[in-house]
Design a protein around this motif. Structure first.
Motif, PDB file in Angstrom:
ATOM      1  N   GLU A 129      46.241  26.664  39.409  1.00  0.00           N
ATOM      2  CA  GLU A 129      46.512  27.592  40.492  1.00  0.00           C
ATOM      3  C   GLU A 129      45.712  28.877  40.318  1.00  0.00           C
ATOM      4  O   GLU A 129      45.614  29.417  39.213  1.00  0.00           O
ATOM      5  CB  GLU A 129      48.003  27.906  40.555  1.00  0.00           C
ATOM      6  CG  GLU A 129      48.859  26.702  40.941  1.00  0.00           C
ATOM      7  CD  GLU A 129      50.323  27.053  41.057  1.00  0.00           C
ATOM      8  OE1 GLU A 129      50.732  28.045  40.420  1.00  0.00           O
ATOM      9  OE2 GLU A 129      51.051  26.353  41.784  1.00  0.00           O
ATOM     10  N   VAL A 130      45.151  29.338  41.424  1.00  0.00           N
ATOM     11  CA  VAL A 130      44.417  30.602  41.435  1.00  0.00           C
ATOM     12  C   VAL A 130      44.925  31.424  42.612  1.00  0.00           C
ATOM     13  O   VAL A 130      45.515  30.885  43.561  1.00  0.00           O
ATOM     14  CB  VAL A 130      42.891  30.384  41.560  1.00  0.00           C
ATOM     15  CG1 VAL A 130      42.356  29.570  40.398  1.00  0.00           C
ATOM     16  CG2 VAL A 130      42.528  29.707  42.883  1.00  0.00           C
ATOM     17  N   PRO A 163      42.693  40.252  52.924  1.00  0.00           N
ATOM     18  CA  PRO A 163      43.281  41.490  53.473  1.00  0.00           C
ATOM     19  C   PRO A 163      44.665  41.280  54.087  1.00  0.00           C
ATOM     20  O   PRO A 163      45.495  42.194  54.071  1.00  0.00           O
ATOM     21  CB  PRO A 163      42.255  41.909  54.550  1.00  0.00           C
ATOM     22  CG  PRO A 163      40.971  41.275  54.113  1.00  0.00           C
ATOM     23  CD  PRO A 163      41.362  39.985  53.468  1.00  0.00           C
ATOM     24  N   ASN A 164      44.899  40.087  54.623  1.00  0.00           N
ATOM     25  CA  ASN A 164      46.201  39.852  55.269  1.00  0.00           C
ATOM     26  C   ASN A 164      47.233  39.259  54.318  1.00  0.00           C
ATOM     27  O   ASN A 164      48.297  38.802  54.745  1.00  0.00           O
ATOM     28  CB  ASN A 164      46.027  38.924  56.474  1.00  0.00           C
ATOM     29  CG  ASN A 164      45.409  37.585  56.097  1.00  0.00           C
ATOM     30  OD1 ASN A 164      44.949  37.411  54.971  1.00  0.00           O
ATOM     31  ND2 ASN A 164      45.393  36.662  57.038  1.00  0.00           N
ATOM     32  N   GLY A 165      46.923  39.264  53.023  1.00  0.00           N
ATOM     33  CA  GLY A 165      47.892  38.799  52.045  1.00  0.00           C
ATOM     34  C   GLY A 165      47.311  37.765  51.100  1.00  0.00           C
ATOM     35  O   GLY A 165      46.502  36.922  51.498  1.00  0.00           O
ATOM     36  N   ASP A 166      47.702  37.861  49.848  1.00  0.00           N
ATOM     37  CA  ASP A 166      47.211  36.913  48.840  1.00  0.00           C
ATOM     38  C   ASP A 166      47.879  35.553  49.018  1.00  0.00           C
ATOM     39  O   ASP A 166      48.976  35.434  49.563  1.00  0.00           O
ATOM     40  CB  ASP A 166      47.500  37.441  47.432  1.00  0.00           C
ATOM     41  CG  ASP A 166      46.739  38.719  47.131  1.00  0.00           C
ATOM     42  OD1 ASP A 166      45.786  39.023  47.879  1.00  0.00           O
ATOM     43  OD2 ASP A 166      47.091  39.403  46.155  1.00  0.00           O
ATOM     44  N   GLY A 171      47.723  30.256  33.804  1.00  0.00           N
ATOM     45  CA  GLY A 171      48.360  30.563  35.077  1.00  0.00           C
ATOM     46  C   GLY A 171      47.470  31.392  35.977  1.00  0.00           C
ATOM     47  O   GLY A 171      46.408  31.875  35.574  1.00  0.00           O
ATOM     48  N   PRO A 172      47.883  31.599  37.250  1.00  0.00           N
ATOM     49  CA  PRO A 172      47.020  32.256  38.226  1.00  0.00           C
ATOM     50  C   PRO A 172      46.852  33.754  38.035  1.00  0.00           C
ATOM     51  O   PRO A 172      45.892  34.335  38.516  1.00  0.00           O
ATOM     52  CB  PRO A 172      47.730  31.960  39.565  1.00  0.00           C
ATOM     53  CG  PRO A 172      49.163  31.797  39.195  1.00  0.00           C
ATOM     54  CD  PRO A 172      49.162  31.162  37.834  1.00  0.00           C
ATOM     55  N   ASP A 173      47.789  34.393  37.324  1.00  0.00           N
ATOM     56  CA  ASP A 173      47.775  35.856  37.240  1.00  0.00           C
ATOM     57  C   ASP A 173      47.065  36.313  35.978  1.00  0.00           C
ATOM     58  O   ASP A 173      47.636  36.994  35.139  1.00  0.00           O
ATOM     59  CB  ASP A 173      49.207  36.375  37.265  1.00  0.00           C
ATOM     60  CG  ASP A 173      49.333  37.657  38.058  1.00  0.00           C
ATOM     61  OD1 ASP A 173      48.327  38.086  38.605  1.00  0.00           O
ATOM     62  OD2 ASP A 173      50.450  38.188  38.120  1.00  0.00           O
ATOM     63  N   ARG A 174      45.794  35.978  35.842  1.00  0.00           N
ATOM     64  CA  ARG A 174      45.077  36.261  34.605  1.00  0.00           C
ATOM     65  C   ARG A 174      43.766  36.970  34.919  1.00  0.00           C
ATOM     66  O   ARG A 174      43.240  36.866  36.028  1.00  0.00           O
ATOM     67  CB  ARG A 174      44.812  34.963  33.846  1.00  0.00           C
ATOM     68  CG  ARG A 174      44.077  33.915  34.650  1.00  0.00           C
ATOM     69  CD  ARG A 174      44.155  32.545  33.986  1.00  0.00           C
ATOM     70  NE  ARG A 174      43.301  31.575  34.636  1.00  0.00           N
ATOM     71  CZ  ARG A 174      43.664  30.801  35.655  1.00  0.00           C
ATOM     72  NH1 ARG A 174      44.881  30.907  36.149  1.00  0.00           N
ATOM     73  NH2 ARG A 174      42.834  29.936  36.197  1.00  0.00           N
TER      74      ARG A 174
END
Length: 254
Positions: free
Chosen positions: A145-146, A151-154, A208-211
């Motif tokens: 997952e990435v 701009p309109n949201g991750d 994980g994606p938050d790296r």
């Protein structure tokens, strides 16, 4: 009416032409080449030139496709060469086939894409080794997952289901040694872009994606070809030739 499917390139400065402006570029080229392109009916008729999908702005391609419908017969060798010459520099028609009655839709023939990511000649050996390791981790993972930032949201995107195979190598030429990654991504299912793949490879996929990434974006991303995935690469939709996943001297010369 006659229909032709073509493969064409979008390289150099024209890779910055947006998908919105692309139809106008083709209509002007068709007028300059004086070809009898068919037009739609209605209040605002437009040339019958269809593109199966849009290429992101700034991405290079040797594997773009289109279908053209002509209102009268053409001589394809002569007339499509004239059309290619009328297109801007960097846009060239490389392959064409006439479409028989009952042929499947073009989009159905483009089941996967062979992408190429190329990094500048800085620490190529080290980067090649790192991306080779990351590539093996990615292929062995069930999910990758990435975060796709917009701009309109991750949005969180799972890269792994779309990834069929990849290979990393080093290309040597007078400009220096450069790390090159080639990957085959499925076109059906949720859209996974080469930027998503690069994000997955930019860090340890199991984290994980938050790296935080530790690999810079590539200097150039190219859509090489589209078609049917096969062992060793991708079978190009119009010619049937196999575009190789792993480039060697013989493959680059072919």
């Amino acid at each position: 009416m006659q229909r032709y499917r073509i493969r064409w390139t979008k390289e150099g400065r024209v890779r910055f032409v947006s998908a919105r402006d692309l139809s106008s570029v083709w209509e002007r080229a068709l007028r300059r080449a004086d070809l009898p392109i068919a037009y739609s009916e209605g209040f605002s008729p437009h040339a019958k030139v269809s593109f199966p999908d849009a290429l992101p702005v700034g991405v290079s391609s040797t594997g773009e496709y289109a279908e053209l419908t002509f209102a009268a017969p053409i001589v394809p060798d002569r007339d499509l060469a004239a059309l290619s010459a009328a297109l801007p520099e960097g846009m060239d028609i490389t392959t064409y086939v006439e479409v028989p009655d009952g042929a499947p839709k073009l989009a159905r023939m483009l089941r996967a894409t062979l992408w190429e990511l190329e990094w500048p000649p800085v620490d190529a050996d080290e980067l090649t080794a790192l991306l080779s390791t990351r590539g093996r981790q990615l292929l062995a993972a069930e999910h990758a997952e990435v975060i796709r930032r917009r701009p309109n949201g991750d949005r969180i995107v799972d890269v792994r289901p779309a990834l069929l195979t990849l290979a990393v190598g080093t290309r040597h030429d007078p400009r220096g040694a450069r790390t090159v990654l080639r990957a085959v991504l499925r076109n059906d299912g949720p859209t996974v872009r080469p930027t998503d793949l690069q994000t997955a490879l930019a860090t340890d996929v199991v984290s994980g994606p938050d790296r935080d990434p530790d690999v810079a974006p590539p200097a150039l991303t190219t859509r090489v070809a589209q078609g049917e995935p096969v062992d060793g690469g991708l079978r190009e939709a119009l010619s049937g030739e196999v575009a190789p996943l792993v480039l060697d001297v013989d493959a680059e010369a072919a």
